[in-house]
Design a protein around this motif. Structure first.
Motif, PDB file in Angstrom:
ATOM      1  N   GLY A 383       0.816  -1.202   0.000  1.00  0.00           N
ATOM      2  CA  GLY A 383       0.000   0.000   0.000  1.00  0.00           C
ATOM      3  C   GLY A 383       0.850   1.252   0.000  1.00  0.00           C
ATOM      4  N   HIS A 384       0.657   2.107  -1.016  1.00  0.00           N
ATOM      5  CA  HIS A 384       1.447   3.338  -1.128  1.00  0.00           C
ATOM      6  C   HIS A 384       0.555   4.465  -1.645  1.00  0.00           C
ATOM      7  CE1 HIS A 384       1.914   1.085  -4.960  1.00  0.00           C
ATOM      8  NE2 HIS A 384       1.652   2.270  -5.491  1.00  0.00           N
ATOM      9  N   ILE A 385       1.074   5.673  -1.545  1.00  0.00           N
ATOM     10  CA  ILE A 385       0.341   6.834  -2.042  1.00  0.00           C
ATOM     11  C   ILE A 385       0.267   6.750  -3.569  1.00  0.00           C
ATOM     12  CG2 ILE A 385       0.305   9.359  -2.174  1.00  0.00           C
ATOM     13  CD1 ILE A 385       1.952   9.381   0.427  1.00  0.00           C
ATOM     14  N   PRO A 386      -0.903   6.923  -4.142  1.00  0.00           N
ATOM     15  CA  PRO A 386      -1.028   6.841  -5.602  1.00  0.00           C
ATOM     16  C   PRO A 386      -0.042   7.762  -6.315  1.00  0.00           C
ATOM     17  CG  PRO A 386      -3.200   6.910  -4.592  1.00  0.00           C
ATOM     18  CD  PRO A 386      -2.212   7.152  -3.487  1.00  0.00           C
ATOM     19  N   GLY A 387       0.611   7.212  -7.335  1.00  0.00           N
ATOM     20  CA  GLY A 387       1.549   7.987  -8.141  1.00  0.00           C
ATOM     21  C   GLY A 387       2.948   8.081  -7.589  1.00  0.00           C
ATOM     22  N   ALA A 388       3.238   7.396  -6.463  1.00  0.00           N
ATOM     23  CA  ALA A 388       4.562   7.513  -5.846  1.00  0.00           C
ATOM     24  C   ALA A 388       5.623   6.759  -6.637  1.00  0.00           C
ATOM     25  CB  ALA A 388       4.521   6.990  -4.416  1.00  0.00           C
ATOM     26  N   HIS A 389       6.786   7.382  -6.773  1.00  0.00           N
ATOM     27  CA  HIS A 389       7.977   6.680  -7.231  1.00  0.00           C
ATOM     28  C   HIS A 389       8.470   5.809  -6.073  1.00  0.00           C
ATOM     29  CE1 HIS A 389       8.657   9.538 -10.689  1.00  0.00           C
ATOM     30  NE2 HIS A 389       7.951  10.312  -9.883  1.00  0.00           N
ATOM     31  N   MET A 443       3.586   6.502   6.097  1.00  0.00           N
ATOM     32  CA  MET A 443       2.437   5.722   5.674  1.00  0.00           C
ATOM     33  C   MET A 443       1.612   5.228   6.850  1.00  0.00           C
ATOM     34  SD  MET A 443       2.237   5.945   2.485  1.00  0.00           S
ATOM     35  CE  MET A 443       0.868   4.799   2.313  1.00  0.00           C
ATOM     36  N   THR A 444       2.211   5.149   8.027  1.00  0.00           N
ATOM     37  CA  THR A 444       1.446   4.767   9.214  1.00  0.00           C
ATOM     38  C   THR A 444       0.335   5.775   9.472  1.00  0.00           C
ATOM     39  OG1 THR A 444       3.372   3.671  10.185  1.00  0.00           O
ATOM     40  CG2 THR A 444       1.593   4.273  11.685  1.00  0.00           C
ATOM     41  N   ALA A 445       0.695   7.054   9.503  1.00  0.00           N
ATOM     42  CA  ALA A 445      -0.310   8.096   9.728  1.00  0.00           C
ATOM     43  C   ALA A 445      -1.242   8.234   8.526  1.00  0.00           C
ATOM     44  CB  ALA A 445       0.379   9.425  10.020  1.00  0.00           C
ATOM     45  N   TRP A 446      -0.685   8.112   7.317  1.00  0.00           N
ATOM     46  CA  TRP A 446      -1.497   8.241   6.102  1.00  0.00           C
ATOM     47  C   TRP A 446      -2.638   7.211   6.110  1.00  0.00           C
ATOM     48  CZ3 TRP A 446      -0.955  11.664   1.942  1.00  0.00           C
ATOM     49  CH2 TRP A 446      -1.680  11.358   0.782  1.00  0.00           C
ATOM     50  N   LYS A 447      -2.319   5.972   6.457  1.00  0.00           N
ATOM     51  CA  LYS A 447      -3.335   4.914   6.464  1.00  0.00           C
ATOM     52  C   LYS A 447      -4.327   5.090   7.604  1.00  0.00           C
ATOM     53  CE  LYS A 447      -0.513   1.431   4.115  1.00  0.00           C
ATOM     54  NZ  LYS A 447       0.159   0.107   4.220  1.00  0.00           N
ATOM     55  N   LYS A 448      -3.853   5.554   8.749  1.00  0.00           N
ATOM     56  CA  LYS A 448      -4.764   5.764   9.871  1.00  0.00           C
ATOM     57  C   LYS A 448      -5.794   6.840   9.560  1.00  0.00           C
ATOM     58  CE  LYS A 448      -1.980   4.034  13.714  1.00  0.00           C
ATOM     59  NZ  LYS A 448      -1.296   4.369  14.996  1.00  0.00           N
ATOM     60  N   LEU A 449      -5.413   7.800   8.729  1.00  0.00           N
ATOM     61  CA  LEU A 449      -6.344   8.853   8.318  1.00  0.00           C
ATOM     62  C   LEU A 449      -7.214   8.419   7.146  1.00  0.00           C
ATOM     63  CD1 LEU A 449      -3.938  11.911   8.617  1.00  0.00           C
ATOM     64  CD2 LEU A 449      -5.866  11.384  10.114  1.00  0.00           C
ATOM     65  N   LEU A 451      -6.514   7.905   4.064  1.00  0.00           N
ATOM     66  CA  LEU A 451      -6.269   8.625   2.821  1.00  0.00           C
ATOM     67  C   LEU A 451      -6.021   7.627   1.690  1.00  0.00           C
ATOM     68  CD1 LEU A 451      -4.042  11.459   4.325  1.00  0.00           C
ATOM     69  CD2 LEU A 451      -6.452  11.604   3.636  1.00  0.00           C
ATOM     70  N   PRO A 452      -6.119   8.047   0.439  1.00  0.00           N
ATOM     71  CA  PRO A 452      -6.057   7.096  -0.681  1.00  0.00           C
ATOM     72  C   PRO A 452      -4.764   6.287  -0.714  1.00  0.00           C
ATOM     73  CG  PRO A 452      -6.832   9.236  -1.433  1.00  0.00           C
ATOM     74  CD  PRO A 452      -6.384   9.425  -0.022  1.00  0.00           C
TER      75      PRO A 452
END
Length: 478
Positions: A383-389, A443-449, A451-452
């Motif tokens: 799982g990663h932020i869409p469009g990430a290198h 990504m820990t905080a990103w997923k807890k929120l 977010l896509p």
């Protein structure tokens, strides 16, 4: 009977002291020996043996140093790789220690010479009390099988499966398991964070016992763990039993800011502060490796001959950092910034900084940033932020030319929580990137929120489609 496990901070390494009847052995000692000598002295034990499970890849062994210092004999399994030892023991031979006996069990797969050592009490000779498994068997996992030869990962996984089922599982559910590493080690994937386990627990939880042979091999083929470059150097050193720590870590000189600036021109500055502190201001060209990351990532950015200069966090003794690097063979720490970064700042010397972002800020303004994820490939795929290198932080310098990132355009860097991103941020700054932001919480905080997130691997040879990015200080400081 006396038993003590000795943890090595940062390396997730565990060594052991086992004693009975006034005699003792030490299993897989690290290079700095004081802790073993203190334990032996406090317990009134004479060191008789230094026991090896296998050549270690992620730290310098103290095997020969401890043996030379104490007069103990070095013991290992009978294999050509371990030819320098005093006593080589064949499959199922026994070593006596007081009222204990240790049974030699060949458990190849992680490395070809790996031996496990089952401990029996003379009063209960049919039931193993415990087993030192080295890197063959961990809590919840097994050692990686790609180290000796990545092309033989399949074959090594099969060897490991067979050896653990043949030699270790029959020891019985009651046997305690004493591995050489715990959670966080680069020698295995997804090791459980449990200080104590038994074969009974592992029989019901560990993939090597839960999965069938073919499924276990497929499980190991999917691991794809990064292989730090210093692993090869550690193997070479440890095939000779390691080498002594011949410098007191407390003797590294503190240098006043201007002297530090001059001395470090031909070396590498490592700033061991937290990423947030580094972002607020740091010495230009320095690399940010947080304290607990030094034993791992120090070996990615420096080799045995690199002169190192350290910027320490407030309240942390410098010898902790010096020892962390020495444990992976990096001995040339030649100066500590006296007074820390505050002294540098107050002297009026040049200061560089980078930005930080929260997940919500990045989500709201994602179109302004090039995104870079520096976790390992398995983390990225999960799982990663869409469009990430993607580039693993340890390989970032090598992969950077092919990522298609533009130095003049803002870059947002993410990892698990922000520590590896701190190192990646400092690498990008050294390569001329102008606007770099660390995603705090990662990504820990990103997923807890919630977010896509998208899953899957980056396409080989491809990067996300180019976009028009705004530039300028207003983006950098946002």
């Amino acid at each position: 009977m006396f038993f003590q496990a000795i943890q090595t901070p940062g390396l997730a390494h565990v060594s052991y002291v086992l004693g009975d009847g006034g005699e003792a052995l030490v299993v897989d000692p690290r290079r700095d020996l004081d802790v073993y000598l203190e334990v032996l002295h406090s317990q009134g034990l004479r060191l008789r043996y230094v026991l090896m499970t296998h050549r270690q890849e992620d730290f310098v062994l103290g095997t020969t140093s401890l043996a030379n210092l104490s007069g103990a004999r070095i013991v290992a399994g009978k294999h050509p790789i371990t030819g320098y030892v005093d006593l080589q023991m064949g499959e199922r031979e026994r070593l006596q220690l007081g009222h204990l006996s240790l049974l030699a069990l060949h458990t190849p797969g992680h490395t070809p010479e790996s031996f496990s050592w089952a401990v029996f009490l003379d009063s209960h000779p049919k039931h193993a009390w415990g087993v030192f498994t080295g890197d063959a068997l961990f809590a919840g996992e097994t050692g990686r099988t790609d180290l000796s030869d990545p092309e033989r990962t399949y074959e090594n996984a099969a060897l490991l499966y067979d050896s653990l089922h043949r030699e270790i599982l029959p020891l019985g559910d009651q046997a305690l398991v004493f591995p050489a590493h715990g959670a966080g080690s680069m020698c295995g994937s997804h090791i459980d964070d449990r200080a104590l386990t038994t074969l009974g627990i592992e029989r019901h939880r560990n993939p090597v016992f839960v999965l069938g042979r073919d499924d276990f091999i497929a499980h190991k083929l999917r691991e794809r763990l990064p292989r730090p470059p210093y692993f090869s150097r550690m193997e070479e050193l440890n095939l000779r039993g390691g080498f002594p720590l011949d410098r007191d870590p407390r003797t590294v000189p503190p240098l006043l800011p201007r002297a530090f600036q001059e001395a470090s021109r031909d070396g590498l500055i490592i700033d061991a502060r937290e990423p947030e502190a580094f972002a607020g201001g740091h010495i230009p060209g320095s690399l940010n490796i947080w304290m607990k990351g030094l034993p791992t990532f120090g070996g990615w950015v420096a080799d045995l001959g690199t002169p190192i200069f350290l910027v320490m966090p407030e309240g942390v003794e410098p010898e902790q950092a010096v020892l962390s690097l020495a444990r992976i063979g990096i001995d040339r720490v030649e100066g500590i910034l006296a007074g820390g970064f505050g002294a540098w700042r107050n002297t009026g010397l040049p200061i560089e900084r980078n930005a930080t972002l929260t997940p919500n800020e990045l989500h709201e303004h994602a179109a302004r940033y090039q995104l870079l994820d520096v976790r390992d490939i398995s983390e990225f795929e999960s799982g990663h932020i869409p469009g990430a290198h993607h580039a693993y932080v340890g390989q970032l310098e090598e992969l950077l030319p092919g990522l298609g990132l533009r130095p003049e355009v803002p870059v947002a860097v993410t990892c698990g929580v922000g520590y590896r991103a701190g190192l990646a941020t400092s690498i990008l700054l050294r390569h001329g990137f102008q606007n770099v932001s660390n995603l705090l919480g990662g990504m820990t905080a990103w997923k807890k929120l919630e977010l896509p997130v998208e899953q899957g691997a980056p396409h080989p040879g491809e990067t996300p489609a180019p976009r028009e990015y705004p530039t300028g200080d207003e983006i950098y400081y946002q």
